[in-house]
Design a protein around this motif. Structure first.
Motif, PDB file in Angstrom:
ATOM      1  N   GLY A 179      17.955  64.014  15.815  1.00 41.63           N
ATOM      2  CA  GLY A 179      17.596  62.874  14.991  1.00 41.63           C
ATOM      3  C   GLY A 179      16.174  62.981  14.464  1.00 41.63           C
ATOM      4  N   PRO A 180      15.730  61.988  13.698  1.00 39.58           N
ATOM      5  CA  PRO A 180      14.394  62.047  13.094  1.00 39.58           C
ATOM      6  C   PRO A 180      13.269  62.173  14.104  1.00 39.58           C
ATOM      7  CG  PRO A 180      15.709  60.272  12.127  1.00 39.58           C
ATOM      8  CD  PRO A 180      16.480  60.783  13.305  1.00 39.58           C
ATOM      9  N   TRP A 182      13.496  63.576  17.228  1.00 33.55           N
ATOM     10  CA  TRP A 182      13.715  64.640  18.221  1.00 33.55           C
ATOM     11  C   TRP A 182      12.425  65.400  18.541  1.00 33.55           C
ATOM     12  CZ3 TRP A 182      17.029  65.847  21.802  1.00 33.55           C
ATOM     13  CH2 TRP A 182      17.194  67.160  22.255  1.00 33.55           C
ATOM     14  N   PRO A 183      11.603  65.748  17.556  1.00 33.97           N
ATOM     15  CA  PRO A 183      10.386  66.515  17.859  1.00 33.97           C
ATOM     16  C   PRO A 183       9.364  65.729  18.694  1.00 33.97           C
ATOM     17  CG  PRO A 183      10.963  66.718  15.529  1.00 33.97           C
ATOM     18  CD  PRO A 183      11.795  65.619  16.092  1.00 33.97           C
ATOM     19  N   LEU A 184       9.507  64.400  18.775  1.00 34.67           N
ATOM     20  CA  LEU A 184       8.544  63.606  19.549  1.00 34.67           C
ATOM     21  C   LEU A 184       8.785  63.708  21.047  1.00 34.67           C
ATOM     22  CD1 LEU A 184       8.335  60.343  17.391  1.00 34.67           C
ATOM     23  CD2 LEU A 184       6.861  62.363  17.330  1.00 34.67           C
ATOM     24  N   LEU A 185       9.953  64.198  21.446  1.00 41.33           N
ATOM     25  CA  LEU A 185      10.250  64.385  22.863  1.00 41.33           C
ATOM     26  C   LEU A 185       9.775  65.757  23.324  1.00 41.33           C
ATOM     27  CD1 LEU A 185      13.889  62.991  23.252  1.00 41.33           C
ATOM     28  CD2 LEU A 185      11.733  61.815  23.680  1.00 41.33           C
ATOM     29  N   GLY A 186       9.306  65.843  24.545  1.00 45.43           N
ATOM     30  CA  GLY A 186       8.981  67.144  25.112  1.00 45.43           C
ATOM     31  C   GLY A 186      10.237  67.933  25.408  1.00 45.43           C
ATOM     32  N   ARG A 257      14.647  57.715  17.844  1.00 44.59           N
ATOM     33  CA  ARG A 257      15.977  58.148  17.406  1.00 44.59           C
ATOM     34  C   ARG A 257      16.090  59.658  17.614  1.00 44.59           C
ATOM     35  NH1 ARG A 257      14.583  56.359  11.555  1.00 44.59           N
ATOM     36  NH2 ARG A 257      12.715  57.342  12.387  1.00 44.59           N
ATOM     37  N   PRO A 258      16.278  60.096  18.864  1.00 38.22           N
ATOM     38  CA  PRO A 258      16.279  61.537  19.124  1.00 38.22           C
ATOM     39  C   PRO A 258      17.547  62.262  18.665  1.00 38.22           C
ATOM     40  CG  PRO A 258      16.722  60.344  21.139  1.00 38.22           C
ATOM     41  CD  PRO A 258      16.399  59.314  20.104  1.00 38.22           C
TER      42      PRO A 258
END
Length: 311
Positions: A179-180, A182-186, A257-258
């Protein structure tokens, strides 16, 4: 033709394929949580695929046909009987005046769809006959059905019973795309989200499935301003337990929104009930598009075969 609700079960409502084009006004799309089963039931009954039908959540519905009619049902396994005789899903049946149709409680899956030849005849609201339960619009008086309700059905051409097709298999997974956010999660949080066997929580409803399991660490993720969301969006709130948005999802939200459920699996999402287990399976865009194309082709083959049968 009319039918009378004897027992409504936990939640039975009139649904079609929902309201397109009103999200900018804050109106959810709504419609069937399992649009594939709604389409299938309608096609077998001899209707257009998107005709209004009854969505039966977790079973328990009992109704009486007030005139002879033809019908079909599809979706969850519920132990359906007509005057005590067991029926099968995705079969076309004829009911006599006064016949009683009963749905047992869901064994596999969460929702079944009952299509009456001619469709459910309620007034469209914003281009749809679906019930918006939160706003109290559409469907039958803007609410779930109650005992004693008398539902009108449209006119239909005579159809012979005995037609049957096969239903799709649900499985225990949902295919997803990044999702939009996704890159914010480790990387550890990403792996955990995909590898955890998630359980469907009791607080789930037509807005979304609340999942329970080992919470994902979202501490490193940035806070977000409100943004657009839609059915199939997987939200990750501060609790670290995902929410899979369903047909009645709000139009905006502020959680991460991963993941996004692919279009071809939205019907699967609508068939998980509390206590079930699901896993997310990541696919790429090519696989998602291929799955959607295959599903559309399958439905078109079904439509053509049933249209030929009706000649």
């Amino acid at each position: 033709m009319t039918l009378t609700i004897l027992k409504p079960g936990p939640q039975t409502s009139v649904q079609d394929l929902g309201r397109d084009g009103y999200a900018a006004l804050g109106v959810p799309r709504g419609g069937a949580c399992d649009p594939l089963s709604l389409r299938l039931a309608n096609l077998v009954a001899g209707n257009a695929a998107g005709a209004a039908a009854l969505e039966i959540t977790l079973g328990g519905l009992a109704l009486r046909f007030d005139a002879p009619t033809v019908f079909a049902w599809a979706g969850a396994t519920m132990g359906v009987t007509l005057d005590g005789v067991a029926l099968s899903p995705a079969h076309r049946y004829a009911a006599a005046k006064g016949a009683v149709l009963r749905f047992g409680f869901a064994e596999h899956g969460a929702r079944a769809y009952l299509a009456l030849a001619g469709g459910i005849d309620v007034a469209p609201v914003l281009g749809s006959r679906s019930t918006g339960l939160l706003a109290g619009i559409g469907g039958f008086k803007g609410r779930a059905l109650c005992a004693g309700d008398v539902i009108e059905c449209g006119e239909a051409e005579p159809r012979l019973p005995g037609v049957a097709v096969a239903q799709a298999e649900r499985g225990e997974h949902l295919r997803v795309l990044p999702g939009p956010d996704w890159p914010l999660l480790g990387q550890d949080a990403q792996r955990q989200l995909l590898r955890t066997p998630w359980h469907i929580g009791l607080a789930s409803n037509r807005m979304g499935m609340r999942l329970t399991g080992t919470a994902v660490d979202v501490a490193s993720a940035s806070s977000l301003a409100s943004h657009a969301v839609m059915p199939g969006c997987v939200q990750l709130p501060p609790s670290g337990e995902p929410i899979v948005l369903l047909a009645d999802a709000q139009t905006t939200g502020g959680y991460l929104r991963p993941l996004v459920v692919i279009r071809a699996d939205l019907w699967r999402a609508g068939q998980f009930k509390p206590g079930d287990t699901l896993r997310f399976v990541e696919v790429d865009t090519a696989a998602a598009l291929a799955a959607t194309t295959a599903q559309r082709d399958w439905l078109e083959r079904m439509r053509r075969a049933l249209a030929w049968e009706g000649r």
